[in-house]
Each structure stands twice: as C-alpha cells, then as structure tokens.
Scaffold this motif. Structure first.
Motif, PDB file in Angstrom:
ATOM      1  N   PRO B 315       0.828  -1.213   0.000  1.00 50.57           N
ATOM      2  CA  PRO B 315       0.000   0.000   0.000  1.00 50.57           C
ATOM      3  C   PRO B 315       0.864   1.265   0.000  1.00 50.57           C
ATOM      4  CG  PRO B 315       0.135  -0.883   2.208  1.00 50.57           C
ATOM      5  CD  PRO B 315       0.921  -1.823   1.335  1.00 50.57           C
ATOM      6  N   LEU B 316       2.061   1.157  -0.453  1.00 45.06           N
ATOM      7  CA  LEU B 316       2.973   2.323  -0.415  1.00 45.06           C
ATOM      8  C   LEU B 316       3.953   2.219  -1.566  1.00 45.06           C
ATOM      9  CD1 LEU B 316       5.598   0.710   0.727  1.00 45.06           C
ATOM     10  CD2 LEU B 316       4.589   1.204   2.945  1.00 45.06           C
ATOM     11  N   ASN B 317       4.735   3.289  -1.732  1.00 48.42           N
ATOM     12  CA  ASN B 317       5.762   3.286  -2.776  1.00 48.42           C
ATOM     13  C   ASN B 317       7.042   2.718  -2.189  1.00 48.42           C
ATOM     14  OD1 ASN B 317       7.783   3.856  -4.581  1.00 48.42           O
ATOM     15  ND2 ASN B 317       7.071   5.933  -5.028  1.00 48.42           N
ATOM     16  N   ASN B 319       9.878   2.207  -3.412  1.00 43.33           N
ATOM     17  CA  ASN B 319      11.106   2.925  -3.781  1.00 43.33           C
ATOM     18  C   ASN B 319      11.492   3.959  -2.741  1.00 43.33           C
ATOM     19  OD1 ASN B 319      12.334   1.888  -6.035  1.00 43.33           O
ATOM     20  ND2 ASN B 319      10.692   2.683  -7.361  1.00 43.33           N
ATOM     21  N   GLY B 320      10.479   4.638  -2.201  1.00 43.59           N
ATOM     22  CA  GLY B 320      10.758   5.622  -1.146  1.00 43.59           C
ATOM     23  C   GLY B 320      11.381   4.947   0.047  1.00 43.59           C
ATOM     24  N   LEU B 321      10.797   3.813   0.465  1.00 53.26           N
ATOM     25  CA  LEU B 321      11.353   3.098   1.621  1.00 53.26           C
ATOM     26  C   LEU B 321      12.755   2.580   1.329  1.00 53.26           C
ATOM     27  CD1 LEU B 321       8.505   0.917   3.173  1.00 53.26           C
ATOM     28  CD2 LEU B 321       9.474   3.071   3.977  1.00 53.26           C
ATOM     29  N   ARG B 322      12.907   2.055   0.109  1.00 52.80           N
ATOM     30  CA  ARG B 322      14.205   1.488  -0.273  1.00 52.80           C
ATOM     31  C   ARG B 322      15.297   2.566  -0.212  1.00 52.80           C
ATOM     32  NH1 ARG B 322      16.850   1.402  -4.864  1.00 52.80           N
ATOM     33  NH2 ARG B 322      15.109   2.413  -5.882  1.00 52.80           N
ATOM     34  N   MET B 323      14.929   3.741  -0.713  1.00 50.76           N
ATOM     35  CA  MET B 323      15.915   4.826  -0.679  1.00 50.76           C
ATOM     36  C   MET B 323      16.255   5.201   0.759  1.00 50.76           C
ATOM     37  SD  MET B 323      15.401   7.487  -3.742  1.00 50.76           S
ATOM     38  CE  MET B 323      13.676   7.772  -3.484  1.00 50.76           C
ATOM     39  N   GLN B 324      15.221   5.234   1.606  1.00 49.98           N
ATOM     40  CA  GLN B 324      15.477   5.583   2.993  1.00 49.98           C
ATOM     41  C   GLN B 324      16.321   4.500   3.660  1.00 49.98           C
ATOM     42  OE1 GLN B 324      15.288   8.385   4.403  1.00 49.98           O
ATOM     43  NE2 GLN B 324      16.177   7.515   6.270  1.00 49.98           N
ATOM     44  N   TYR B 325      16.046   3.254   3.275  1.00 44.88           N
ATOM     45  CA  TYR B 325      16.850   2.172   3.819  1.00 44.88           C
ATOM     46  C   TYR B 325      18.320   2.372   3.422  1.00 44.88           C
ATOM     47  CZ  TYR B 325      18.606  -2.497   4.771  1.00 44.88           C
ATOM     48  OH  TYR B 325      19.344  -3.537   5.249  1.00 44.88           O
ATOM     49  N   GLY B 326      18.528   2.746   2.163  1.00 47.29           N
ATOM     50  CA  GLY B 326      19.879   3.034   1.680  1.00 47.29           C
ATOM     51  C   GLY B 326      20.514   4.184   2.450  1.00 47.29           C
ATOM     52  N   GLU B 327      19.702   5.215   2.681  1.00 45.11           N
ATOM     53  CA  GLU B 327      20.205   6.370   3.440  1.00 45.11           C
ATOM     54  C   GLU B 327      20.613   5.956   4.843  1.00 45.11           C
ATOM     55  OE1 GLU B 327      20.971   9.327   2.680  1.00 45.11           O
ATOM     56  OE2 GLU B 327      20.032   9.673   0.738  1.00 45.11           O
ATOM     57  N   ASP B 328      19.748   5.139   5.475  1.00 47.02           N
ATOM     58  CA  ASP B 328      20.053   4.716   6.841  1.00 47.02           C
ATOM     59  C   ASP B 328      21.372   3.972   6.882  1.00 47.02           C
ATOM     60  OD1 ASP B 328      17.820   5.867   7.864  1.00 47.02           O
ATOM     61  OD2 ASP B 328      16.596   4.037   7.859  1.00 47.02           O
ATOM     62  N   ALA B 402       7.329   7.559   0.056  1.00 46.37           N
ATOM     63  CA  ALA B 402       6.875   6.212   0.325  1.00 46.37           C
ATOM     64  C   ALA B 402       5.376   6.157   0.609  1.00 46.37           C
ATOM     65  CB  ALA B 402       7.656   5.616   1.488  1.00 46.37           C
ATOM     66  N   TYR B 403       4.927   7.092   1.434  1.00 43.86           N
ATOM     67  CA  TYR B 403       3.548   6.968   1.888  1.00 43.86           C
ATOM     68  C   TYR B 403       2.545   7.842   1.139  1.00 43.86           C
ATOM     69  CZ  TYR B 403       5.751   4.320   5.580  1.00 43.86           C
ATOM     70  OH  TYR B 403       6.472   3.385   6.252  1.00 43.86           O
ATOM     71  N   GLU B 404       3.035   8.883   0.466  1.00 38.00           N
ATOM     72  CA  GLU B 404       2.097   9.783  -0.201  1.00 38.00           C
ATOM     73  C   GLU B 404       2.048   9.529  -1.720  1.00 38.00           C
ATOM     74  OE1 GLU B 404       0.277  11.715   1.714  1.00 38.00           O
ATOM     75  OE2 GLU B 404       1.426  11.229   3.530  1.00 38.00           O
TER      76      GLU B 404
END
Lengths: 479, 468, 231
Positions: B315-317, B319-328, B402-404
């Motif tokens: 229910p989300l994008n 790619n946004g999460l993946r990028m944030q995971y990469g950032e983390d 990710a969420y919007e």
C-alpha cells in the motif's frame, strides 16, 4: 687584506670558544634538519597517496579490461556487452590527475596541505562540492608546517640577530673599543669585517643545511640546477637583507640590550605584526565570498535546464558544440532518454554555472592579487611566496594545476562525449589509448627574479639609512 | 615587604616609559584587531543570515518532487559566536558550509584557507593573538631586568642587608609586574565583557572564563620571566634567554607539536576515505551483507510486515522506503568511518593538549579557542547537529515519497509549500561554556600545573639568586 | 713629539681644559697630577682623538690630531686605566691580534718576549684573559703598547689597582721606555710614583696646568706639599 685576514682569524678563534654562539649555530642546524625531515614526511605522504591512487587506477583498469572477456555467467556475459559503454568508462575509469610534488615541495610545503592535489576526472564538473579536499586536522593546518622554508624565513633572521647584535656594543661594553681605534687605522672597516665574518658563518651554516636538504629531498641532477640556483639566490638575498637591517641598527651604536631589543622588534614587525595586519586588512577589504548564491543559482539553473524541452536542449547543444553534429539524430534527440538530452543537460548546466562561478572566482582572484601586492611590503611573506614558487606549492602552483586539469577535463569530456553521442562503445584495445594527465612543471625564473626585487629594495633602504646616519654622525666624533 | 618591592617596581616601570609605550602599541593593535574582528564578524553573520533565509525561502516556496528536492537539498551555514571575533581560532581552516543532499554525506566545505595563499599562514591579527603572542613579549620587556638589574646595580646587596628574604624579593617583583600587566589589560577585558553583555548576554559566562584564563596565563608568564631574570647572569642574558623561550614556545612549538601529532596518528587520504565509504556501502560493513543482499532482505521484511507477496501489492511506494533504507545504511557507514577519522583527529588534539603541560602557550591557545567556540570540538559539534538534521531532512522526504506517492518515483508527483513548510528549519544550538570547558579540562589543568610549578620554582630560585 | 698649543675643551658651559700649552720631547716622561675632574683624562683623550678640541691644537709628531686622527694614532700607544681585552682570547692571542691591527706580525717567540718584558708570568701566556687579574691584564695592555713600537705612550692612571710589586715593575719599565727615547704622557694620582719615574711633573686644577717642573732635583714630599697647596 691583512686587516681582513686578521679579523677573520681572531673572530673565528673567539667563535670557537663561545659556547652560547656555537650552541645557537648547532641548534639552528638541528632544527633545520628536523624541518627537512618534517617537510619531507608531509610530501612523502602525498606521494604515497598519489601512488596508491595510480595503483588503484591500474587495478580498476585491469578489472575494466577483464569485463570485456568475462563471459562465464549469463550475468557477466551481459556485462561484457556493455563493458565499453562510454558512460561506464567515465564512471569506472576516471583518470587520476595528480599534482605531483616537486622535490622542492619537501622544503616548502606551502599550501599543498590545504589544497587538493589530485582529482578523479569525469566528464561532468561539480562546481559546488570540492569533495576532494583532504581530510585534515584544522589545528595542524592553522599551526602551519615545520618545513625548511619556515626555518629560513622565521628562524634564520633570529640566528643572524643573535650573532650580530653585540658586534659593536660588546666591544664597547667589554672595553676593547678604545684600544681597537688606537691600534688600527679604520674602526669602521673592522666593524664591517666583523659583520662579514658573521655573514660568512651564516652562509656556511645555511649552505650546509641547504645541501643536506637537497640531498634528503633527492634534488640532484642538471634538471634541478636552475631551481637550486634560484633557491640559493633568494636565500642569499634574504640573508643580505637581514644583515643590512643588523648593520643599520648596529651603527646606531646603542647598548647591546637596546640593539637586541630593537632588532627583535624589527623581526616581530616583519614576521608577525606586518603580515597579520595586512591579513586583517585583506579580510576586511576582500573577504572570501560565501558560495551560497552560487549554490542557489546552480539549483535554479539545474531546474531550469531540466525543464527545457529535449528538442530545444539538443538544438542548443548542437549550436554550442558543432563538433558533435555528425551524431545528430532528431528522433532520438527529442526524448529525455536520448544521449543528447543527458549530455546537453550537463553541458548547458556547466555553461551556465561556470559563468556564474567565474564571478566568484574573479572575486577570489582579486583578493589574491591584492594579497600579492601587500606581500611586496613584507619581506617574510615575499620570501615564503618565492620559496613556494620554486616548489610550485603555493596558490599559484595550485591554480596552475587547476588550469591544466581543466584543459585535460575538456579533453576527457570530448573523448567520452564523442562516443556517448554517437552511441559507439569503446573497444578493449581503445582503453589503452584513454587520455592520461601529465602535469607540466615549469618554474618561471623571471617571475622569481621579479618577485625578489622588493627585498632588494628593502635591503637598499636599510643600507641608505645606515649610510645617511653614518654621514650625519661622522661630523661629530662619538665614543 | 612584598608591597614595598612591588610599588617600587611599578614606579620604576613608569619612569622608564617602556611600559607606557608598550601599552600604547598594544592598544593601537587591539583597536585595529577589535574593529577588524567586529567588521568581519558582522559581515559574516549578515551574509550567513541572508543566505540562510534565501535557502529557506527557496525550500519552502518550491513545487517539486520530494526526491528531486532531496537531490538539490539545501545548505547550512555555521554561525559564529560573538566571542569568535576575539579569537577566530580555526575558523579559517574549517569549512563553514554544509550541503544537505540525498545519497551523500557531506563534509563541511569552503574553508577560507583554500581560497587564500601562503600569507594566511603568518597568522591573523586578533585580540587572542595579541594576548597570546604580544602580551608575553610585553611581559618579557617589563620583567627581564627586574632582578638582574638589582644585581648589576649592586642594590641587591643592600636589599638583602636590610633583611629582605630572596623569596620576598621575587614575590614582590612578580606582584609589581603582574599588577602592571593587569592594569594594561583590564580596560580591554572590561570592554570585551561589556560588549558581550550588550550583544550576546548568553555568552557572558564564556567571556568571563576567557578573561580569567588569560589573567592566569599572564600570571604564569610574569613569574616565569621574573624567574629567568633572577637566574640569568646579566640583564642581557635574561633578555636573550626570555626571547629564546618565547621563540621556542610560541613560534616553534605549535608547529612542532602539530607535525608530531599528525605523524603519530595519520589520517586517511580523501581518496582512501571515499573508497572506504563506497566499499562499506556496497559490500557492507563488517558482518553485514552486500548491498543487493541487504535490499533483498529488506524487501522480504517489508513484504512480510504488510503480509503481501509482491511490491505491487504494497500500500505504499517501496522505492521511497528502499531509498530511505539506503540512506540509513549510508548514514551508519558514514558515522562508523568518519568516526574513526574524528577519533584520530581527537587523538591528535589530545596530544596537543598534553603538550600544554610543557608549553603554557599551547594550553592557553586551546582553552581560548574552546571558549571562543572556534576549536575543533565546536566544529564537530556543529557538524554532528548538521548531520543529524540532514538525516531527518532526507528521511522526511523519502517517507513522503513512500507513503504519499503511489506513482513509483515519477517526476510528475509534486508537493508544494504546504508540505515543505512542515520541515523545520535548522537552528544550531551552541553548547554551554561548561561543555567547552569539559572538553578542554586538560588545558585548564595544564595552566594550573604551570601555576603550581612557578610557585614551587619561586622557592627554588630564591635559594639560587646570586649576589654578584 | 707631543705638543699642545692653547688646547681648550668645553662641554656646554663647563670648561674641562683651558688653554693648555705643553711640549713633551723624546725621552721625556711627563706625569700629570691632579684631582678627579682636573682635566687629565680630557688631555689624554684630546691627544687620542677621542674628543675634539673646542679651540687650540693637539699635535703628535707634528700631526694635528683633530684633522688627522688616524695618522696621529699611528704614532700613539695607549694604556687605559682599566685594560679590557677579549676574554675568550689568551694573552698571546690578544697581543697578536692587536699587533696585527697595528700592522705588526710577530713570531710567537717575539710575542713571548714582549709579555716576559712586562713581567707577566709564563703560565699566563696561553691562559684566556677572562681569568686574568687586573694586574695581569694591565701587563698585557702594556705589552700591546710596547709591541706597537710607537714613539708616544699615553697612559691614564695605569697603576691604579696594581699591587706594590706590580707597580714597582711598571715603574722600571716606564723608566726604560724613557731611556729608549719614547715620549710618555701619564696621568696619575700616585705622587711618589710620579716623582720616581717621571722626568717632568705637571699639576692640574680645574682644567689648567698650574705647575710644571723637572723631577731631577725634587723630593716626593715637596711635590706632595705643592700638590696639596695647589688643589
């Protein structure tokens, strides 16, 4: 000539027996040798870093070559097909452009510890990030390097002062002055010979130290001869300058304490006060601009260029870069996925931002031009400039590297773009012919000779002052 | 007795006018330094404020895809404390701008030194450089004759014949000269305090410690140079030895120590550093899997969290999460590797502070920079806050994606001021004076150590004062 | 050899020497007596060219000192009240150095002879001046004067601070010099010594030469009486 020999002989005997002066000379030599070691270690580290980068490049090169033939797995087979894609080469094999230090850089580290001395060259230029600035302890940078040029610029004058300040006053204070005047025809000649003897001592010690330094920094051979001569010439000139200063203050005939105080005052003025005052003026009159508006402009420009219609961007690119016209393909060029859009984006952005960056660079250049002008009034700063110029370790040397780098970057960009736009891959053989950066290292002796003029002027000034004072005094006999 | 000697010392200093001339030169230079410092400080502060406002305005007012906004990012500027105008410390050698952008952990950039030539290495005219370098010379000029002249004039015999104890003579000389030094310096210190009280009252504690530190430093130096005068054979020897000490401790030692500490704890080159980050990021830090594996695992975890089988069912994008995971992960890598560099620099700094026990100049320089907020600790204090802000900043943008945004990273997803305004502006909070003090305890102890040493030395030297 | 004609020296309003007329011939040893500030040292300094006369002339061997100090000094040797030499050089080296300045290159043997002649102990020849007593330094100073082989010797209270034995040796030496034909001008406080070694005695007061007489038939007590009356 007899008088000359007599003075030299007996000054030498006395020097040998005065432990304080011998200690000062020995200390100077030891400190000088340490400075040679210390400066060399900084430069040696930089050389190691450059070597490591080159080795890394070589192994990256091997890897890139191997990618062409590695067809063991389906994955690597797919990679092999794309091994020669220009963008991939640009990414994987950026040539290393390094500002190889000259041997003299060990003796005058200059700004080499502050300025980046190598760069991986890619087809794009980043105006905002000098991400290749070396990691360093700012406190080390602010303290400065303990190299030979520091010893020569700061400590050599102190050695000269230590040897000279008493050469008149001590005769007076130990009561030998009257006897000297009675025994000899010319007391002023004796005084000058005494100073010449001290100059000879300083020359021997400095010569010894420089020879050690040249050997340690592996500056030998005919190619370095002109640099060695230049280095010796400006060092000699600086020694002469300080002897002129000492001569002026000695013939004022003050007590040894007063003479020492005055000479230290002059040292303080030339080495600390004057440079720091001109620096204060410089930062007020020509502050280093904050690059904020450049960043803001770059963002703005990037958005604007990205929004440009691919066809329009391609047209603009073709107009600006007619050398690539053979690869024009209107159908492809009018999409965001076409190479012309990508290349055109970077090309136009670079054009726009470099125009804006130039304004800021001009401001910085104006600041440094001003600094160079102010330096003319300060013999110590001038000397540091000259030593750095020989070693090419000053800002000029760095800018010179930057200019060569920029020329090379354009060459590399062309090498990549001409294939990228035509969508022609590099073959394995062509990797051998990738452009390599080599730095030309010309030291301009005329620049150095011209730069030395202000010190000669200072020297003449002190001699004239001494002469004028001597004339004024000779009318009244003074004991 | 001490009072009589001290009074006599002050009177004779006034008679020979040395003190007066030196004080005049000091104040002329101090005025130039203070005005120049003030002008620089206010220009720089204004520049930074304008730049900050400009970037904030641009940020808030944009209509953009969150990820491309993250790519362009923003800039943070290191603010200067008011006291930094008295001691610019390392400001010229540390970068003053921090770039916030996606996929990259930036360093502080654009140090003034990079745009300057070699003249900068000759030092800057600041109140601190006057206090650290010029005042000691002034103290030498006041003190070098103090005891040796008594001997040369044979008055020392008279003094001792009158029942004066050698230690009393030394204490009197030190007191007299120190009072003179204080009289010269106090008006300047008062003005600095008043200016701080008016301009930045929060810095008053720092400013007071700053002044107290220097008063202690001057006391130590007065005692040292009177001691040299007592031990020297003649005034001339006293002068030459004192100047020798000055050159060694004030001109040579800082460079020697800096070179020594940087050889002891070498730093990686920028190339190595970047390579380490790159390698750690792609191959994984010790014990971690490589990037592809990490991302596979992460995907599995997210899928199981949402109890679905494929990305498209999420229910989300993603790619946004993946990028944030990469950032983390990048942030973790950066903190680890940069932490090692900071540790090395910290060790270098520790060595420098240890040398404060050998050279009070180094101790004072460290303490002064710490209180002025222009030392390395303050630099990384800012860098850390900026880095934390950056991570939050990028996270917020990625999570928005990710969420919007369900469009899967298409640039036609755009957000406007309504969203960008919710992202807080960066505001740097200066650490307390105590924090600065704690970081430089060692330098303070070094000064106190020197005070103790000089107190002990007075006893020893007074036994050694030669009559002839 | 030494001649003063109407020699006058004033410092601001103070007259240090007023209209001195003096003539010292070869072989003459002229002793100037007088209190501190009587003008003895001023006279010697005028002959040395360390001060220039306000009016009148000081002549050495017919050369006027004021115009031609360097020429005149070639004929002069000087022994100051306190002889100070280079502390890091030995007696021999000091003597050698100053002789060379005056244009004489002596062999070590000759240098040793000079030092022996002034009565310096052999052990002190190679010792550094820094450790010498005042008497020893004085002797080296005299040796330097001798080695210059000048026609005229100027001495400013050379015996002050010497012990009696050294004074006696010095007296003999100066007498010998007179016999050799040198002209000697010596300022002194020691009346008895002056009578003993001088051929002529002068008594000064406030810049004026009041009395001048040969010593051939004088007793020291007479001179002492005269001296006390004069001042």
């Amino acid at each position: 000539m007899n008088l000359f020999k007599t003075i030299f002989r007996f000054e030498w005997i006395q020097l040998k027996r005065q432990y304080a002066q011998l200690f000062a000379l020995a200390l100077f030599l030891i400190i000088g040798c340490y400075a040679v070691y210390s400066g060399s270690s900084v430069i040696k580290h930089q050389k190691t870093v450059i070597d490591t980068l080159n080795q890394q490049y070589n192994s990256d090169y091997e890897l890139a070559v191997r990618k062409f033939t590695d067809t063991l797995t389906p994955e690597s087979k797919a990679q092999a097909a794309n091994a020669g894609v220009p963008q991939a080469i640009d990414f994987r094999l950026p040539p290393v452009a390094s500002n190889q230090p000259k041997g003299f850089a060990s003796l005058a580290v200059g700004q080499r510890d502050v300025n980046p001395y190598y760069q991986k060259v890619r087809s794009q230029v980043d105006f905002l990030d000098n991400g290749n600035m070396e990691l360093s302890n700012p406190s080390t940078l602010s303290a400065g390097n303990f190299d030979l040029s520091f010893v020569l610029v700061y400590l050599l004058p102190l050695l000269i002062i230590t040897l000279c300040y008493g050469s008149y006053a001590e005769e007076k204070e130990q009561g030998t002055y009257a006897l000297l005047t009675i025994q000899s025809a010319s007391i002023s000649r004796i005084m000058i010979y005494k100073l010449l003897f001290r100059a000879a001592v300083v020359l021997v010690v400095t010569g010894l130290l420089s020879s050690i330094a040249f050997i340690a920094a592996e500056i030998i051979g005919a190619t370095s001869l002109s640099d060695i001569l230049l280095w010796s010439y400006i060092t000699l000139m600086y020694i002469a300058f300080w002897f002129a200063v000492c001569y002026f203050f000695i013939q004022l005939k003050n007590s040894s304490i007063a003479t020492a105080l005055k000479l230290v005052g002059v040292w303080l003025f030339f080495l600390i006060a004057l440079p720091s005052i001109t620096n204060a003026y410089l930062s007020l009159a020509n502050p280093v601009p904050l690059r904020a508006d450049l960043a803001s402009f770059a963002r703005h420009a990037a958005e604007e260029v990205w929004e440009t219609k691919p066809a329009a961007l391609a047209a603009l690119f073709n107009k600006n870069n007619p050398q690539y016209n053979s690869s024009i393909n209107p159908a492809k060029d009018s999409t965001q996925n076409g190479q012309r859009f990508i290349v055109g984006y970077y090309d136009l952005l670079e054009r726009k931002v470099s125009g804006y960056a130039k304004a800021i660079n001009d401001e910085i250049e104006a600041r440094n031009a001003q600094a160079q002008l102010l330096a003319k009034f300060s013999p110590s700063v001038t000397m540091q400039y000259l030593y750095n110029a020989i070693a090419q370790s000053g800002r000029d040397g760095h800018m010179d590297f930057q200019r060569q780098l920029s020329v090379f970057q354009k060459k590399w960009k062309h090498h990549i773009y001409s294939r990228q736009l035509a969508e022609v891959n590099f073959t394995r053989e062509e990797l051998k012919d990738l452009p390599k950066f080599t730095k030309a290292n010309p030291t301009s002796s005329t620049e150095i000779l011209k730069g030395s003029l202000s010190i000669w002027a200072g020297l003449m000034l002190f001699l004239l002052l001494a002469n004028w004072n001597g004339k004024r005094e000779s009318s009244s006999i003074n004991l | 007795m001490i009072r009589t000697i001290a009074k006599n010392e002050i009177i004779s200093a006034f008679r020979n006018k040395t003190a007066l001339w030196l004080a005049i030169i000091f104040y002329l230079l101090a005025i130039v330094a203070a005005l120049g410092g003030w002008k620089n400080f206010s220009t720089a502060t204004q520049q930074r404020r304008q730049a900050k406002e400009m970037f904030r305005h641009q940020w808030v007012e944009q209509q953009a895809n969150p990820h491309s906004a993250a790519h362009f990012g923003t800039y943070l500027f290191k603010p200067f404390t008011f006291i930094s105008l008295f001691d610019t410390g390392l400001n010229n050698y540390t970068g003053n701008t921090y770039r916030v952008e996606a996929h990259n952990q930036a360093e502080m950039n654009h140090a003034v030194a990079q745009d300057s030539d070699t003249e900068m290495r000759f030092g800057e005219l600041t109140i601190a450089s006057l206090f650290q370098l010029f005042m000691p010379l002034l103290i030498i000029f006041l003190c070098f004759r103090s005891v040796s002249a008594e001997r040369e004039n044979q008055t020392i015999k008279l003094l001792f014949a009158q029942g004066l104890k050698p230690s009393t003579l030394l204490c009197g000389k030190i007191t007299g000269n120190y009072l003179l030094v204080t009289a010269i310096i106090l008006p300047a210190m008062l003005m600095m305090l008043i200016a701080t009280a008016i301009r930045e009252p929060g810095m008053l504690a720092r400013m007071s410690y700053f002044n107290l530190g220097y008063l202690l430093y001057f006391l130590i130096l007065t005692a040292v140079f009177v001691g040299i005068s007592a031990l020297a054979k003649s005034s001339k020897n006293a002068l030459i030895s004192s100047l020798g000490v000055w050159v060694l401790c004030f001109v040579m030692a800082p460079r020697l120590v800096a070179g020594f500490s940087s050889r002891l704890y070498p730093l990686p080159s920028r190339g190595e550093f970047n390579k380490m980050i790159e390698t750690a990021n792609s191959k994984g830090l010790q014990g971690d899997k490589d990037r592809t594996e990490r991302q596979k695992d992460y995907l599995k975890e997210v899928l199981s969290r949402y109890k679905v089988d494929s990305v498209s069912q999420l229910p989300l994008n993603f790619n946004g999460l993946r990028m944030q995971y990469g950032e983390d992960y990048l942030s973790k890598v950066y903190l680890t590797i940069n932490g090692q560099v900071e540790e090395s620099i910290g060790k270098q700094q520790h060595i420098e502070r240890l040398f404060g026990f050998l050279d009070p100049f180094i101790a004072m320089q460290q303490l002064s920079r710490a209180l002025a907020g222009t030392d390395y600790n303050h630099h990384i204090h800012f860098h850390k806050q900026a880095q934390v802000y950056r991570d939050e900043f990028i996270r917020k943008l990625n999570l928005n994606m990710a969420y919007e945004d369900r469009n899967n990273l298409r640039s036609d997803y755009k957000v406007g001021p309504a969203f960008f305004k919710t992202m807080e502006d960066f505001s740097y909070s200066q650490p307390e004076a105590n924090w600065a003090g704690c970081k430089h305890q060692l330098s303070l102890y070094a000064l106190l150590f020197w005070l103790g040493i000089t107190a002990l030395a007075i006893g020893l030297i007074s036994k050694k004062i030669a009559i002839n | 050899m030494l001649q003063a004609i109407n020699l006058t020296k004033t410092y601001n309003s103070h007259t240090a020497l007023s209209s001195l007329d003096l003539n010292i011939d070869k072989g003459e040893v002229f002793c100037l007596l007088g209190q501190n500030g009587a003008g003895k040292t001023t006279t010697i300094n005028l002959f040395l060219g360390f001060a220039s006369p306000t009016s009148g002339q000081a002549l050495v061997n017919g050369i006027e000192v004021a115009n031609n100090a360097e020429q005149a000094r070639k004929h002069l040797a000087y022994i100051p009240e306190v002889v100070m030499l280079y502390p890091h050089l030995s007696s021999m080296e000091n003597l050698d150095f100053f002789s060379r300045l005056a244009g004489f290159e002596y062999t070590p043997k000759q240098l040793q002879d000079f030092l022996a002649r002034v009565g310096l102990q052999h052990e002190a020849f190679e010792k550094r001046m820094g450790g010498h007593s005042k008497g020893m330094r004085q002797k080296v100073g005299i040796a330097i004067a001798l080695a210059k082989n000048a026609d005229v010797l100027l001495m400013d209270e050379p015996t002050s601070g010497l012990d009696p034995k050294a004074t006696a040796e010095f007296t003999e030496l100066v007498k010998d010099l007179g016999k050799e034909g040198k002209a000697v001008l010596m300022a002194t406080h020691d009346i008895f010594n002056a009578v003993e070694l001088g051929t002529t005695i002068g008594i000064m007061r406030r810049g004026e030469l009041i009395h001048q007489m040969p010593t051939s038939n004088l007793m020291a007590t007479d001179v002492q009486k005269l001296y006390l009356e004069t001042i």
